[in-house]
Design a protein around this motif. Structure first.
Motif, PDB file in Angstrom:
ATOM      1  N   ASN A 146       0.829  -1.217   0.000  1.00 30.84           N
ATOM      2  CA  ASN A 146       0.000   0.000   0.000  1.00 30.84           C
ATOM      3  C   ASN A 146       0.859   1.262   0.000  1.00 30.84           C
ATOM      4  OD1 ASN A 146       0.944  -0.311   2.630  1.00 30.84           O
ATOM      5  ND2 ASN A 146      -0.896   0.561   3.556  1.00 30.84           N
ATOM      6  N   TYR A 147       1.993   1.211  -0.709  1.00 23.67           N
ATOM      7  CA  TYR A 147       2.893   2.362  -0.811  1.00 23.67           C
ATOM      8  C   TYR A 147       2.267   3.363  -1.769  1.00 23.67           C
ATOM      9  CZ  TYR A 147       7.532   4.618  -0.712  1.00 23.67           C
ATOM     10  OH  TYR A 147       8.584   5.486  -0.516  1.00 23.67           O
ATOM     11  N   LYS A 148       1.867   4.516  -1.264  1.00 21.50           N
ATOM     12  CA  LYS A 148       1.162   5.496  -2.102  1.00 21.50           C
ATOM     13  C   LYS A 148       1.583   6.913  -1.729  1.00 21.50           C
ATOM     14  CE  LYS A 148      -2.914   5.604   0.925  1.00 21.50           C
ATOM     15  NZ  LYS A 148      -2.282   4.787   1.974  1.00 21.50           N
ATOM     16  N   VAL A 149       1.442   7.818  -2.708  1.00 20.88           N
ATOM     17  CA  VAL A 149       1.754   9.243  -2.542  1.00 20.88           C
ATOM     18  C   VAL A 149       0.636  10.036  -3.207  1.00 20.88           C
ATOM     19  CG1 VAL A 149       3.336  11.092  -3.220  1.00 20.88           C
ATOM     20  CG2 VAL A 149       4.257   8.900  -2.430  1.00 20.88           C
ATOM     21  N   THR A 150       0.225  11.134  -2.605  1.00 19.93           N
ATOM     22  CA  THR A 150      -0.852  11.973  -3.147  1.00 19.93           C
ATOM     23  C   THR A 150      -0.275  13.286  -3.667  1.00 19.93           C
ATOM     24  OG1 THR A 150      -2.420  11.017  -1.565  1.00 19.93           O
ATOM     25  CG2 THR A 150      -3.069  13.060  -2.660  1.00 19.93           C
ATOM     26  N   ILE A 151      -0.672  13.659  -4.909  1.00 24.36           N
ATOM     27  CA  ILE A 151      -0.203  14.899  -5.545  1.00 24.36           C
ATOM     28  C   ILE A 151      -1.413  15.793  -5.799  1.00 24.36           C
ATOM     29  CG2 ILE A 151       1.206  15.882  -7.388  1.00 24.36           C
ATOM     30  CD1 ILE A 151       2.683  13.718  -5.933  1.00 24.36           C
ATOM     31  N   VAL A 191       5.777  19.586   0.728  1.00 21.43           N
ATOM     32  CA  VAL A 191       5.708  18.150   1.021  1.00 21.43           C
ATOM     33  C   VAL A 191       5.261  17.995   2.473  1.00 21.43           C
ATOM     34  CG1 VAL A 191       6.981  15.984   1.212  1.00 21.43           C
ATOM     35  CG2 VAL A 191       7.511  17.578  -0.636  1.00 21.43           C
ATOM     36  N   VAL A 192       4.165  17.270   2.679  1.00 18.56           N
ATOM     37  CA  VAL A 192       3.648  17.005   4.026  1.00 18.56           C
ATOM     38  C   VAL A 192       3.914  15.535   4.341  1.00 18.56           C
ATOM     39  CG1 VAL A 192       1.642  17.041   5.544  1.00 18.56           C
ATOM     40  CG2 VAL A 192       1.858  18.746   3.708  1.00 18.56           C
ATOM     41  N   LEU A 224       2.200  13.688   1.117  1.00 14.08           N
ATOM     42  CA  LEU A 224       1.309  14.561   0.350  1.00 14.08           C
ATOM     43  C   LEU A 224       2.149  15.671  -0.276  1.00 14.08           C
ATOM     44  CD1 LEU A 224      -1.490  15.750  -0.493  1.00 14.08           C
ATOM     45  CD2 LEU A 224      -1.474  16.972   1.691  1.00 14.08           C
ATOM     46  N   VAL A 225       2.011  15.850  -1.586  1.00 12.84           N
ATOM     47  CA  VAL A 225       2.721  16.908  -2.305  1.00 12.84           C
ATOM     48  C   VAL A 225       1.690  17.904  -2.821  1.00 12.84           C
ATOM     49  CG1 VAL A 225       4.235  17.456  -4.248  1.00 12.84           C
ATOM     50  CG2 VAL A 225       4.562  15.317  -2.981  1.00 12.84           C
ATOM     51  N   TYR A 226       1.872  19.164  -2.453  1.00  7.78           N
ATOM     52  CA  TYR A 226       0.952  20.213  -2.922  1.00  7.78           C
ATOM     53  C   TYR A 226       1.729  21.264  -3.691  1.00  7.78           C
ATOM     54  CZ  TYR A 226      -2.061  24.305  -2.989  1.00  7.78           C
ATOM     55  OH  TYR A 226      -2.774  25.387  -3.410  1.00  7.78           O
ATOM     56  N   VAL A 227       1.285  21.530  -4.924  1.00  5.78           N
ATOM     57  CA  VAL A 227       1.912  22.534  -5.787  1.00  5.78           C
ATOM     58  C   VAL A 227       0.983  23.740  -5.828  1.00  5.78           C
ATOM     59  CG1 VAL A 227       2.849  23.026  -8.072  1.00  5.78           C
ATOM     60  CG2 VAL A 227       2.964  20.687  -7.158  1.00  5.78           C
TER      61      VAL A 227
END
Length: 269
Positions: A146-151, A191-192, A224-227
């Motif tokens: 369940n390795y996941k990243v949110t952009i 990056v959070v 979590l990555v927020y641009v």
């Protein structure tokens, strides 16, 4: 006076052209061609994912004789409710192990094993050492499923990424969602990260080559990555569609007047 007006019109025209040009802030890794050998060496990072709480692991144990490791490979079970009885059936799905809030997994025969903070290799070595008390030639394989990243924010396709190889840099992540939009602020990417139940916040500047030396260059599971939008996008968002249309028309008319005025002044001169 005529010459002063001519200079003013030309200056205004050049300002308009400059405003329409591509800003330098959209260029990635500025100055990387001038990096020293020492700086390039610092950019060469190695990264191995570490197991975190709430990770889902699949762990399989193998040996020359598969029957001797059967106690360490329990099948997953499904339960089906029937009229007066409960039917239990095994399936081919691998058993999964949740890393609990204390960082432990409950493994067959061995009981509680602390996994949080270990790499897969370290947990593999630990399990093999314990299992080989029972099975001399046992081998262990571990996967984080369940390795996941949110952009989120100013990217082409915001969303969640599932990472199969457990190694993802910020550049890989942005490339997977179609790169940044032209309205993205490339100098302030957030990056959070959650570390032992506490939130960490980091800002990355993708226009600078030292992004390669950042400890947040490689993302971790559940990051979590927020641009955020750039200043131009923020200003534009203050106007309604009608206002934006009016500004566009006004700019076009002003540009046309400037060009016509310049031509007339040149002819009359």
């Amino acid at each position: 006076m005529m010459k002063l007006k001519f200079v003013s019109v030309v200056a205004l025209f050049m300002w308009i052209l400059n405003a329409c040009s591509v800003p330098k802030d959209v260029v990635y890794f500025q100055g990387i061609d001038n990096a020293t050998a020492e700086q390039i060496e610092q950019m060469s990072q190695t990264y191995t994912a570490k197991i975190c709480t709430d990770d889902m692991l699949t762990i399989t144990v193998t040996a020359w004789d598969p029957t001797v490791v059967t106690p360490f490979n329990p099948p997953a079970f499904s339960f089906a409710q029937e009229t007066d009885q409960v039917r239990i059936a095994s399936n081919t799905q691998l058993q999964t192990y949740l890393v609990d809030t204390d960082g432990n997994i409950n493994f067959p025969v061995l009981g509680k094993i602390h996994a949080e903070g270990l790499t897969k290799q370290q947990l593999r070595d630990l399990l093999q050492e314990k299992i080989r008390v029972y099975v001399a030639d046992a081998l262990v394989n571990i996967q984080i499923i369940n390795y996941k990243v949110t952009i989120l924010g100013e990217v082409a396709r915001p969303g969640r990424l599932t990472v199969p190889n457990e190694r993802l840099s910020i550049l890989d992540a942005l490339g997977s969602v179609g790169d940044l939009s032209i309205n993205a602020n490339r100098k302030n990417i957030l990056v959070v990260r959650e570390n032992h139940g506490k939130k960490e916040f980091a800002r990355l500047d993708i226009t600078r080559p030292d992004i390669f030396t950042s400890p947040y260059f490689y993302l971790q599971q559940n990051d979590l990555v927020y641009v955020e939008p750039n200043n131009a996008k923020k200003r534009n968002s203050r106007y309604s569609t009608a206002q934006q249309y009016s500004v566009t028309v006004f700019s076009s008319v002003l540009s046309a007047i400037s060009v016509i005025t310049t031509v007339i002044l040149a002819i009359t001169k």
